[in-house]
Write a protein that holds these residues in place. Structure first.
Motif, PDB file in Angstrom:
ATOM      1  N   ASP A 119     -13.711  26.144 -55.356  1.00 23.37           N
ATOM      2  CA  ASP A 119     -12.299  26.468 -55.301  1.00 23.37           C
ATOM      3  C   ASP A 119     -12.005  27.542 -54.261  1.00 23.37           C
ATOM      4  O   ASP A 119     -11.023  27.487 -53.543  1.00 23.37           O
ATOM      5  N   GLN A 144     -11.420  26.653 -50.327  1.00 26.97           N
ATOM      6  CA  GLN A 144     -10.117  26.252 -49.805  1.00 26.97           C
ATOM      7  C   GLN A 144      -9.341  27.469 -49.312  1.00 26.97           C
ATOM      8  O   GLN A 144      -8.739  27.434 -48.231  1.00 26.97           O
ATOM      9  N   ASP A 198       0.894  25.745 -47.985  1.00 22.43           N
ATOM     10  CA  ASP A 198       0.758  24.344 -48.390  1.00 22.43           C
ATOM     11  C   ASP A 198      -0.141  23.537 -47.455  1.00 22.43           C
ATOM     12  O   ASP A 198      -0.379  22.356 -47.676  1.00 22.43           O
ATOM     13  N   GLU A 210      -4.557  22.354 -48.730  1.00 20.11           N
ATOM     14  CA  GLU A 210      -5.154  21.081 -49.138  1.00 20.11           C
ATOM     15  C   GLU A 210      -5.450  20.175 -47.950  1.00 20.11           C
ATOM     16  O   GLU A 210      -6.558  19.630 -47.853  1.00 20.11           O
ATOM     17  N   GLN A 244      -8.528  21.503 -46.190  1.00 20.68           N
ATOM     18  CA  GLN A 244      -9.745  21.240 -46.950  1.00 20.68           C
ATOM     19  C   GLN A 244     -10.135  19.768 -46.869  1.00 20.68           C
ATOM     20  O   GLN A 244     -11.308  19.433 -46.689  1.00 20.68           O
ATOM     21  N   GLN A 245      -9.153  18.872 -46.978  1.00 22.13           N
ATOM     22  CA  GLN A 245      -9.450  17.442 -46.916  1.00 22.13           C
ATOM     23  C   GLN A 245     -10.044  17.056 -45.568  1.00 22.13           C
ATOM     24  O   GLN A 245     -11.031  16.326 -45.495  1.00 22.13           O
ATOM     25  N   CYS A 304      -3.496  13.389 -44.329  1.00 22.80           N
ATOM     26  CA  CYS A 304      -4.036  13.804 -45.634  1.00 22.80           C
ATOM     27  C   CYS A 304      -3.043  13.527 -46.753  1.00 22.80           C
ATOM     28  O   CYS A 304      -2.493  14.449 -47.364  1.00 22.80           O
TER      29      CYS A 304
END
Length: 273
Positions: free
Chosen positions: A54, A57, A78, A81, A84-85, A150
């Motif tokens: 966790d 990220q 925002d 994510e 990270q993807q 993503c």
């Protein structure tokens, strides 16, 4: 080009065969985040088999935010994510290469001065940006495309990364600088070309670009107005007939993250129809 420079345009047939662009890692970053980081001391992503924790990220987001501030760009929370993807999938999947046919290559003393390539008809996701600085436009445009890649698309799935990311640029009216209006474009991976997922962001438009021929020269380092104008001049001097190319519209092809200090780039001249 059409639609204010978003399309590549050329009056050629599609390639019968293709050559693949040699890739550098999109996430090649120069700062060392520490020995326990996902990045090694050279800034390239190391292979990992375990999923990100966790806290990873947040660390990736903080890194992007720190680097982006140097370009006067704010990376919103925002983006955590998508960042990270893109990083996670980049470790386990081969990124899509934009196919082309190498038509010719000019060399001197073993050094490639420039290449002449033919690109086929293809669909691209394009976003037009008009920030105060060129670097702001490419960073903010790339973040919009990252969200599209993503999961922020009609399928709700990760689409897969492709490179290079292209940025169309224009000379200003005086021909001494660049216009603020640019278009950042992402090549739709081949398995999605027939029916590209639609963006949830209304500012991203799916465009079908016709076949075209480009003259391209590689350069490294930051991409700002000064470096791009220099590369335009260098390639114009090397070409035997620069008047065969468009004089006010060019493309910068980026193979590394726009936040990276040591970027791998190309300047493209587009052959006239």
């Amino acid at each position: 080009m059409q639609r204010e420079g978003c399309r590549m345009s050329g009056g050629v047939q599609e390639p019968a065969t293709t050559g693949m662009i040699t890739l550098d890692d999109l996430d090649n970053m120069t700062d060392d985040l520490g020995s326990d980081s996902a990045y090694n001391s050279n800034g390239s992503i190391e292979e990992e088999t375990e999923p990100m924790e966790d806290g990873e990220q947040d660390r990736l987001l903080n890194y992007w935010q720190t680097v982006a501030r140097g370009h006067q760009v704010d990376v919103p929370n925002d983006m955590a994510e998508p960042i990270q993807q893109l990083t996670r999938n980049g470790r386990t999947e081969e990124r899509q290469k934009v196919p082309f046919l190498l038509l010719s290559c000019k060399e001197k003393c073993g050094e490639i001065l420039y290449e002449k390539r033919q690109y086929g008809k293809a669909k691209w996701a394009c976003v037009k940006m008009q920030e105060e600085r060129y670097e702001q436009s490419i960073c903010l445009g790339f973040m919009k495309l990252m969200r599209y890649i993503c999961e922020q698309n009609s399928t709700g799935s990760y689409l897969g990364m492709s490179i290079p990311i292209l940025t169309t640029i224009h000379r200003d009216e005086t021909h001494t600088g660049l216009s603020r209006s640019v278009t950042v474009a992402y090549y739709i991976p081949s398995h999605l070309q027939a029916d590209p997922p639609q963006p949830t962001d209304a500012e991203i438009v799916i465009e079908e670009w016709p076949p075209t021929v480009v003259f391209t020269r590689e350069f490294s380092g930051v991409t700002n107005e000064e470096s791009i104008m220099r590369e335009i001049s260098l390639l114009a001097e090397l070409l035997d007939s620069p008047d065969l190319c468009l004089q006010d519209t060019f493309i910068v092809a980026g193979y590394t993250n726009p936040a990276a200090a040591n970027r791998r780039n190309e300047i493209w001249f587009l052959q006239r129809l």
